[in-house]
Motif scaffolding. Sequence first.
Motif, mmCIF file in Angstrom:
data_model
loop_
_atom_site.group_PDB
_atom_site.id
_atom_site.type_symbol
_atom_site.label_atom_id
_atom_site.label_comp_id
_atom_site.label_asym_id
_atom_site.label_seq_id
_atom_site.Cartn_x
_atom_site.Cartn_y
_atom_site.Cartn_z
ATOM 1 N N UNK A 58 -34.371 74.717 -22.928
ATOM 2 C CA UNK A 58 -33.967 76.021 -23.452
ATOM 3 C C UNK A 58 -33.492 75.955 -24.907
ATOM 4 N N UNK A 59 -32.858 74.861 -25.317
ATOM 5 C CA UNK A 59 -32.197 74.830 -26.623
ATOM 6 C C UNK A 59 -32.879 73.938 -27.662
ATOM 7 N N UNK A 60 -33.625 72.931 -27.231
ATOM 8 C CA UNK A 60 -34.254 72.029 -28.192
ATOM 9 C C UNK A 60 -35.743 72.356 -28.314
ATOM 10 N N UNK A 61 -36.554 71.798 -27.460
ATOM 11 C CA UNK A 61 -37.977 72.155 -27.443
ATOM 12 C C UNK A 61 -38.571 71.736 -26.108
ATOM 13 N N UNK A 62 -39.630 72.413 -25.717
ATOM 14 C CA UNK A 62 -40.269 72.131 -24.438
ATOM 15 C C UNK A 62 -40.915 70.758 -24.448
ATOM 16 N N UNK A 63 -41.535 70.388 -25.584
ATOM 17 C CA UNK A 63 -42.164 69.069 -25.673
ATOM 18 C C UNK A 63 -41.124 67.967 -25.525
ATOM 19 N N UNK A 64 -39.979 68.132 -26.219
ATOM 20 C CA UNK A 64 -38.902 67.154 -26.130
ATOM 21 C C UNK A 64 -38.397 67.050 -24.692
ATOM 22 N N UNK A 65 -38.242 68.190 -24.016
ATOM 23 C CA UNK A 65 -37.743 68.185 -22.632
ATOM 24 C C UNK A 65 -38.727 67.491 -21.695
ATOM 25 N N UNK A 66 -40.029 67.720 -21.900
ATOM 26 C CA UNK A 66 -41.041 67.119 -21.024
ATOM 27 C C UNK A 66 -41.032 65.596 -21.157
ATOM 28 N N UNK A 67 -41.031 65.097 -22.405
ATOM 29 C CA UNK A 67 -41.060 63.650 -22.590
ATOM 30 C C UNK A 67 -39.729 62.997 -22.230
ATOM 31 N N UNK A 68 -38.637 63.733 -22.383
ATOM 32 C CA UNK A 68 -37.353 63.219 -21.920
ATOM 33 C C UNK A 68 -37.347 63.099 -20.405
ATOM 34 N N UNK A 69 -37.902 64.099 -19.731
ATOM 35 C CA UNK A 69 -38.025 64.031 -18.270
ATOM 36 C C UNK A 69 -38.873 62.831 -17.859
ATOM 37 N N UNK A 70 -39.909 62.537 -18.644
ATOM 38 C CA UNK A 70 -40.737 61.378 -18.351
ATOM 39 C C UNK A 70 -39.925 60.084 -18.477
ATOM 40 N N UNK A 71 -39.093 59.992 -19.526
ATOM 41 C CA UNK A 71 -38.254 58.805 -19.708
ATOM 42 C C UNK A 71 -37.260 58.652 -18.558
ATOM 43 N N UNK A 72 -36.683 59.774 -18.118
ATOM 44 C CA UNK A 72 -35.732 59.744 -17.001
ATOM 45 C C UNK A 72 -36.426 59.287 -15.720
ATOM 46 N N UNK A 73 -37.600 59.841 -15.432
ATOM 47 C CA UNK A 73 -38.332 59.478 -14.214
ATOM 48 C C UNK A 73 -38.727 58.005 -14.238
ATOM 49 N N UNK A 74 -39.232 57.528 -15.399
ATOM 50 C CA UNK A 74 -39.640 56.121 -15.497
ATOM 51 C C UNK A 74 -38.445 55.183 -15.359
ATOM 52 N N UNK A 75 -37.300 55.573 -15.911
ATOM 53 C CA UNK A 75 -36.113 54.728 -15.760
ATOM 54 C C UNK A 75 -35.667 54.692 -14.306
ATOM 55 N N UNK A 76 -35.757 55.832 -13.613
ATOM 56 C CA UNK A 76 -35.402 55.864 -12.185
ATOM 57 C C UNK A 76 -36.365 55.015 -11.353
ATOM 58 N N UNK A 77 -37.599 54.848 -11.836
ATOM 59 C CA UNK A 77 -38.574 54.011 -11.134
ATOM 60 C C UNK A 77 -38.348 52.532 -11.439
ATOM 61 N N UNK A 78 -38.128 52.199 -12.727
ATOM 62 C CA UNK A 78 -38.051 50.796 -13.132
ATOM 63 C C UNK A 78 -36.730 50.130 -12.749
ATOM 64 N N UNK A 79 -35.649 50.900 -12.629
ATOM 65 C CA UNK A 79 -34.371 50.284 -12.247
ATOM 66 C C UNK A 79 -34.472 49.602 -10.883
ATOM 67 N N UNK A 80 -34.941 50.270 -9.832
ATOM 68 C CA UNK A 80 -35.101 49.536 -8.561
ATOM 69 C C UNK A 80 -36.265 48.551 -8.579
#
Length: 288
Positions: A79-101
């Motif tokens: 909502x406040x930064x940009x949709x592209x930034x939010x999408x790739x940030x979500x990708x980083x969050x998902x990948x970190x949640x996968x790689x930690x375990x």
Amino acid sequence: MIARIGKKLDHYYYHQFVGAAFYGVVLGIAMNYFWQPGHIYSSGFNGLAQLIDTLTGGRFPVAWGIACANLPLLLLAWLTLSKRFAIFTAMAVVLSAIFVPLFATKTVLTSDPLMCAIFGGGLNGMAVGTALRCGLGTGGLDIIGMILKQHFRTKVGSVNLAFNALIMIGAGLTYGWQYALYSIIGVVVSAHFIDVFYTHQQQIQEMIVTNKPEMMCEHIQQKMRRGVTIIDSAHGGYTGKDKSVLLTVVTQHELGDLREAIKEVDPQAFYSESKVEHTGGRFFEPEP
């Protein structure tokens, strides 16, 4: 048609994919090889996920905590930064949640809490700073930091440091206060490495002395979106010749392009650089 689309995706998005994957891998290594063996808490929402995992006795794993805690801030970024930034940030969050375990291991490189704090913090800062440099966030406090930076010119590493007091208190109550102090060392190291690798936020003032001011100004503006102020009627004390002085402010990331532009127009130009603590007015900030 397919080739053109592929080229466009490669040009605009390839480094974001790489940055997200790099962040996930490095975070998985830091978490499993340094933080957990040394009883060290990370900064930001990763540290919050560790704290939740500890308080629930492992019933709410770190990976779930990372994903769930970041969801509201991903919506805020959308909502406040940009949709592209939010999408790739979500990708980083998902990948970190996968790689930690995925990187979970029983191998212990060292259980020394100081070594684990320093190396874990350094890896985390390198991963976060690289991700930010690639145009994506890593969730949590990085999103808050980006918003504050956009409005108040506040450094992201400093914002991270300011918001971690409660995590450190949790570390102290859980493992003992000596581990809270070690965790603080890790947070400081992480904040420093973020500012080292995320060079977009570091501003440099350039003073250029040249006898080709108009050409220099035009060339700089062609290479980067930066304004230039021309001060005429300068006089060389040694040469006795009239010169012009140009002033501009760029980011550390753009410094190489600026130096190249100067040399292309006037290889004999004198220039000096100094760090800028704060800028006001209309300093251009690219969209995240």
